[in-house]
Design an enzyme around this catalytic site. Sequence first.
Site, PDB file in Angstrom:
ATOM      1  N   HIS A  24      79.120 -55.326 103.581  1.00 52.23           N
ATOM      2  CA  HIS A  24      78.067 -55.139 102.574  1.00 52.23           C
ATOM      3  C   HIS A  24      76.828 -55.944 102.970  1.00 52.23           C
ATOM      4  CE1 HIS A  24      80.741 -53.029  99.970  1.00 52.23           C
ATOM      5  NE2 HIS A  24      81.429 -54.064  99.551  1.00 52.23           N
ATOM      6  N   ARG A  48      73.785 -44.578  97.841  1.00 50.55           N
ATOM      7  CA  ARG A  48      74.100 -43.851  96.599  1.00 50.55           C
ATOM      8  C   ARG A  48      72.980 -44.069  95.594  1.00 50.55           C
ATOM      9  NH1 ARG A  48      79.409 -44.907  92.640  1.00 50.55           N
ATOM     10  NH2 ARG A  48      79.339 -42.850  91.645  1.00 50.55           N
ATOM     11  N   SER A 107      78.905 -47.996  96.504  1.00 48.13           N
ATOM     12  CA  SER A 107      78.208 -46.817  97.039  1.00 48.13           C
ATOM     13  C   SER A 107      79.154 -45.806  97.660  1.00 48.13           C
ATOM     14  CB  SER A 107      77.200 -47.262  98.113  1.00 48.13           C
ATOM     15  OG  SER A 107      76.299 -48.186  97.584  1.00 48.13           O
ATOM     16  N   GLY A 108      80.453 -46.129  97.704  1.00 44.85           N
ATOM     17  CA  GLY A 108      81.412 -45.213  98.326  1.00 44.85           C
ATOM     18  C   GLY A 108      82.048 -45.793  99.584  1.00 44.85           C
ATOM     19  N   THR A 109      82.143 -47.112  99.634  1.00 47.83           N
ATOM     20  CA  THR A 109      82.730 -47.795 100.796  1.00 47.83           C
ATOM     21  C   THR A 109      84.162 -47.317 101.057  1.00 47.83           C
ATOM     22  OG1 THR A 109      81.677 -49.719  99.761  1.00 47.83           O
ATOM     23  CG2 THR A 109      82.892 -50.116 101.818  1.00 47.83           C
TER      24      THR A 109
END
Length: 289
Positions: free
Chosen positions: A94, A122, A40-42
Amino acid sequence: METPGRLLPPHFYDMEKIQRTRDELEVGDQDVFIVTFPKSGTHWMVEIVSLIYSKGDPTWVKSSPMWKRSACVEINYAVEMVKDKAKPRLFTSHLPIHLFPKAYFTSKAKFPFLFQMIYVARNPRDIITSLYHFQRQLPFCQTLFSFEQIIESFLQGNPVLGSWFDHIKGWLPMRDSEKFLFFTYEELIQDLKTSVGKICQFLGQELSEEEIGSVAENASFPVMKKHMLEVMEPIDLGHVEPFTMHIMRTGTCGDWKNHFTVTQLERFNKVYQEKMAGLGPDLFPWDQC
Ligand code: A3P
């Protein structure tokens, strides 16, 4: 909700470590947690926050890989990792909210939680697409899954990663806390500099226009990719051969359109609408598509 046993594969997650982290990790008001469902863009948010704390100076991100700059609560033994670290300390996770150390939210000393938390969401269709490509890099993925299989396991609650639907619906109510920032990958893509400004404000970091510009420049896809390649080191999980991970793939919104068939999209949308019913229309940027 998925059971912890199903959610946490031994390759990545170790319940004993999570338990010890839960019991022993002391968190405070200068700690920052970045929580995401995988893909998701961690890494992007860790890069942005690292650069904000460096006032846009890329020296830190150019000399230390992301997994050394931030302790992952469920993979590394976070307590030891952050022991000697100066504040602010960065953590990633997560974990769905029901597995997150509950003491962080309920202890009187820490309520309403003192540390800051940024959740990055996301478009799940892009997460599926990113996961599909990402699986090829993992040495313990003996069998590669077809795109169809990835969609199905995602819709049913992936046995490795858990349910995206439970993840986002579990964390969403935390938006009401002033210590919690709900952000989307799509907002970052749409206007990175404005997003950086909002994140600075949330973290209480006063950066000049020029410094904000430098954060955005260094966190842009091509520059971040270059920095990541420069500091890339094999990851050693202990159980499998050390391996390198290439995170930076396309860095765009909507690549799912190049992957989903019409039938797959219809199936996805039907389940999505059922599972997200009641949350209201147009809650997320991807609800338009
Ligand atoms: P894609 O595979 O769709 O390109 P995570 O860090 O949670 O594993 O997420 C990885 C995704 O974030 C990948 O998506 C990667 O390209 C994207 N990403 C990472 N850094 C980015 C950046 N600076 N700009 C845009 N996308 C980025």
